[in-house]
Write an enzyme that holds these catalytic residues in place. Structure first.
Site, PDB file in Angstrom:
ATOM      1  N   GLY A   1       0.801  -1.234   0.000  1.00 17.82           N
ATOM      2  CA  GLY A   1       0.000   0.000   0.000  1.00 17.82           C
ATOM      3  C   GLY A   1       0.825   1.270   0.000  1.00 17.82           C
TER       4      GLY A   1
ATOM      5  N   PRO B   1      -0.427   6.392  -2.429  1.00 13.02           N
ATOM      6  CA  PRO B   1      -1.704   7.081  -2.282  1.00 13.02           C
ATOM      7  C   PRO B   1      -2.199   7.569  -3.647  1.00 13.02           C
ATOM      8  CG  PRO B   1       0.064   8.206  -1.041  1.00 13.02           C
ATOM      9  CD  PRO B   1       0.687   7.052  -1.759  1.00 13.02           C
ATOM     10  N   GLY B   2      -3.487   7.435  -3.876  1.00 13.26           N
ATOM     11  CA  GLY B   2      -4.041   7.850  -5.173  1.00 13.26           C
ATOM     12  C   GLY B   2      -4.061   6.717  -6.175  1.00 13.26           C
TER      13      GLY B   2
ATOM     14  N   ALA C   1      -5.779   0.515  -6.459  1.00  9.16           N
ATOM     15  CA  ALA C   1      -5.459  -0.908  -6.306  1.00  9.16           C
ATOM     16  C   ALA C   1      -4.395  -1.101  -5.223  1.00  9.16           C
ATOM     17  CB  ALA C   1      -4.980  -1.487  -7.628  1.00  9.16           C
ATOM     18  N   SER C   2      -3.384  -0.249  -5.230  1.00  6.68           N
ATOM     19  CA  SER C   2      -2.312  -0.349  -4.227  1.00  6.68           C
ATOM     20  C   SER C   2      -2.888  -0.201  -2.819  1.00  6.68           C
ATOM     21  CB  SER C   2      -1.247   0.717  -4.503  1.00  6.68           C
ATOM     22  OG  SER C   2      -0.578   1.129  -3.333  1.00  6.68           O
TER      23      SER C   2
ATOM     24  N   GLU D   1       7.406  11.413 -13.924  1.00  2.00           N
ATOM     25  CA  GLU D   1       7.044   9.991 -13.880  1.00  2.00           C
ATOM     26  C   GLU D   1       7.258   9.302 -15.223  1.00  2.00           C
ATOM     27  OE1 GLU D   1       5.190   8.278 -10.987  1.00  2.00           O
ATOM     28  OE2 GLU D   1       6.001   9.911  -9.777  1.00  2.00           O
TER      29      GLU D   1
ATOM     30  N   ARG E   1       1.492  13.905  -9.898  1.00  7.68           N
ATOM     31  CA  ARG E   1       2.879  13.421  -9.868  1.00  7.68           C
ATOM     32  C   ARG E   1       3.791  14.042 -10.914  1.00  7.68           C
ATOM     33  NH1 ARG E   1       3.108   6.925  -9.048  1.00  7.68           N
ATOM     34  NH2 ARG E   1       1.267   6.589  -7.760  1.00  7.68           N
TER      35      ARG E   1
ATOM     36  N   HIS F   1      -1.561   8.305 -13.206  1.00  7.39           N
ATOM     37  CA  HIS F   1      -0.772   8.596 -14.414  1.00  7.39           C
ATOM     38  C   HIS F   1      -1.735   8.755 -15.582  1.00  7.39           C
ATOM     39  CE1 HIS F   1       2.716   6.150 -12.496  1.00  7.39           C
ATOM     40  NE2 HIS F   1       3.051   7.424 -12.451  1.00  7.39           N
TER      41      HIS F   1
ATOM     42  N   ASP G   1      -1.511   7.379 -18.355  1.00 11.54           N
ATOM     43  CA  ASP G   1      -1.707   6.117 -19.083  1.00 11.54           C
ATOM     44  C   ASP G   1      -2.766   5.227 -18.443  1.00 11.54           C
ATOM     45  OD1 ASP G   1      -0.374   4.904 -16.951  1.00 11.54           O
ATOM     46  OD2 ASP G   1       1.350   4.239 -18.143  1.00 11.54           O
TER      47      ASP G   1
ATOM     48  N   CYS H   1       1.750  -0.315 -18.161  1.00 14.11           N
ATOM     49  CA  CYS H   1       2.693   0.131 -17.117  1.00 14.11           C
ATOM     50  C   CYS H   1       3.976  -0.677 -17.151  1.00 14.11           C
ATOM     51  CB  CYS H   1       2.099  -0.064 -15.728  1.00 14.11           C
ATOM     52  SG  CYS H   1       0.654   0.929 -15.409  1.00 14.11           S
TER      53      CYS H   1
HETATM   54  O1  SUG Z   1       3.618   4.101  -9.098  1.00  8.95           O
HETATM   55  N1  SUG Z   1       2.409   1.063  -7.894  1.00  8.95           N
HETATM   56  C1  SUG Z   1       2.874   1.844  -8.999  1.00  8.95           C
HETATM   57  C2  SUG Z   1       2.108   1.502 -10.251  1.00  8.95           C
HETATM   58  C3  SUG Z   1       2.698   2.156 -11.449  1.00  8.95           C
HETATM   59  C4  SUG Z   1       1.855   2.017 -12.653  1.00  8.95           C
HETATM   60  N2  SUG Z   1       2.484   2.595 -13.762  1.00  8.95           N
HETATM   61  C5  SUG Z   1       1.863   3.295 -14.742  1.00  8.95           C
HETATM   62  N3  SUG Z   1       0.616   3.686 -14.627  1.00  8.95           N
HETATM   63  N4  SUG Z   1       2.534   3.595 -15.775  1.00  8.95           N
HETATM   64  C6  SUG Z   1       2.746   3.339  -8.690  1.00  8.95           C
HETATM   65  O2  SUG Z   1       1.768   3.726  -8.041  1.00  8.95           O
HETATM   66  C7  SUG Z   1       2.415   0.248  -5.630  1.00  8.95           C
HETATM   67  C8  SUG Z   1       3.409  -0.414  -4.705  1.00  8.95           C
HETATM   68  C9  SUG Z   1       2.817  -0.797  -3.395  1.00  8.95           C
HETATM   69  O3  SUG Z   1       1.774  -0.248  -3.038  1.00  8.95           O
HETATM   70  O4  SUG Z   1       3.426  -1.615  -2.705  1.00  8.95           O
HETATM   71  C10 SUG Z   1       3.061   1.034  -6.732  1.00  8.95           C
HETATM   72  O5  SUG Z   1       4.100   1.609  -6.565  1.00  8.95           O
END
Ligand code: SUG
Length: 447
Positions: free
Chosen positions: A22, A25-26, A29-30, A176, A213, A247, A249, A368
């Protein structure tokens, strides 16, 4: 000539510490999956299967190596001392949030590795890369220097490639990488229009619920240092960031003349289209495909990750192929939109699906996981051949992953000192497989 120029895909190989902690933030899914048990082995194998699909379709595919984690240099720099095992142990006891950041396998998301300008768009005729500083999130801010090293190994010839250092680490230059950049063109080798999408300005007081970001000034700096032609700047929709599109994308994908995007993706979508049309004038006719909020509400968009698909030009096919995550197929609204994209007479000929569920649970879909690099045949031939993905490398990496990766990792397991040793052994072996040279990883330089 231009038809021989290709779009290579460089995918980040998932590292042995892939976990759900986790950290972002934002990134919904994370946040939702924080605390869950991950399966690093399944994650790396899913990524390899995706690479294989592209390689089999005739797309030049490369592998970017994972970074060394836990990042003990970070933990030492903030005052933890002793043996490696002691450093990790003390950090987890005294500062678990910092320890967790030091363990993230986030370099797998190669769309954030760098912003790339192909040689057709630069003044000196080289391919330019700026590794992203990713400084909005601590765990991601650790990536830039090792990414620069990795790109210099993959593209070593300085007469053809310029790998810059990341932008300096001030929040004014929060960057980013390619996740917020789209290149449109008639054909990969033709001059392109470079769409740079930013979330906030360097001196603006950002009061959004979630971080923005990417700054406008970061992309302006990259445009200058790459001498990138035909830049178009557009602001990310505030509603998109609020809705979980951290992002661009997550809400937009484009290739060749086609830009596919959600209604909420841009603060001013009409201005963005006008600016692209103007920049493309005399080069190509852009095709804009907009998906309405009424057809795909933000909530379903973020769950399905429809736009985090790879939009591919495949050899011998006139129309584009959209490689979407399995979650798009599982979401009735997103699936309907995907089917209608393919059945309309538009630029997308068909939709294919790929499962990258381990990555998706951290907010990382097919797009990603890859960095796109447009290369002429000569540039392609100058890339490190050992990192070129084919059936033989797939087989080798499958065997390596089966042997070296755990199939179960709870967040608490990240504190296990055995993971330091296991990861280093895995990366040492990988260094040979991908011919990364001596001293590629910090632990190899220390030895
Ligand atoms: O930066 N997740 C990445 C996902 C990146 C996705 N990339 C693109 N959209 N291009 C991020 O948020 C989660 C890691 C964690 O929660 O343990 C994380 O970093």
């Amino acid at each position: 000539m231009s038809s021989r120029t290709v779009e290579a895909n460089c995918d980040g190989l998932v590292g042995p510490t892939h976990s759900y902690v986790g950290l972002s933030p934002g990134n919904i899914a994370s946040q939702i999956n924080a605390g869950e048990v991950s399966n690093p082995r399944a994650a790396v194998l899913e990524g390899l299967t995706k690479m294989r699909k592209l390689a089999d379709w005739g797309v030049p595919q490369f592998v970017l190596p994972p970074h060394e984690r836990p990042d003990l240099a970070l933990l030492r720099a903030i005052g933890f001392s002793g043996t490696d095992a002691e450093v990790l142990d003390k950090a987890w006891k005294d500062a678990p949030a910092l320890a967790a950041a030091a363990c993230s396998a986030s370099p797998m998301w190669a769309a954030n590795a760098a912003t790339v300008t192909p040689s057709a768009d630069t003044v000196d005729g080289r391919v330019h890369f700026t590794p992203a500083n990713l400084l909005t999130n601590l765990h991601r801010s650790l990536e830039g220097p090792q990414t620069a090293r990795a790109l210099r190994r993959l593209f070593p010839d300085e007469t053809r490639f310029a790998v810059h250092d990341p932008l300096s680490a001030q929040s004014h230059f929060a960057d980013e990488g390619a996740a917020n950049h789209v290149r449109l063109c008639a054909d990969h080798g033709d001059p392109g229009v470079n769409l740079f999408v930013w979330g906030r300005e360097a001196f603006e007081r950002w009061d959004g619920r979630y971080p923005a970001r990417q700054t406008r000034e970061a992309f302006e700096a990259i445009e200058r240092r790459h001498s990138a032609a035909r830049g178009v700047f557009a602001r990310q929709g505030r509603a998109a960031i609020e809705g979980g599109a951290f992002h661009n994308d997550v809400v937009c994908v484009g290739t060749r003349e086609c830009l596919l995007f959600h209604e909420r993706a841009f603060e001013d979508g009409a201005a963005m289209q006008d600016d692209i049309r103007r920049a493309a004038d005399g080069l190509f006719e852009p095709i804009f495909v907009e998906v309405r909020e009424a057809d795909l509400p933000m909530d379903d968009l973020v769950k399905s990750y429809l736009f985090n698909s790879q939009l591919l030009v495949l050899p011998g096919e006139d129309r584009l192929v959209l490689l979407a995550p399995g979650e798009t197929r599982d979401n009735p609204r997103a699936h309907t939109v995907a089917q209608s994209l393919a059945s309309s007479n538009g630029p997308i000929g068909r939709v294919e699906y790929v499962d990258v569920r381990q990555s998706m649970r951290n907010g990382g879909g097919p797009a990603c996981l890859r960095l796109r690099v447009v290369l002429t045949q000569d540039e392609l031939a100058a890339a490190n051949p050992a990192q070129r993905f084919d059936a033989a490398l797939h087989e080798r990496l499958n065997v390596w992953a089966e042997r070296r990766y755990r199939d179960r990792l709870a967040p608490a397991d990240l504190a296990d000192p055995a993971l330091i040793v296991e990861s280093r052994e895995a990366l040492d072996e990988l260094t040979v497989i991908l011919d990364l040279g001596g001293g590629f990883y910090p632990f190899q330089r220390a030895a």
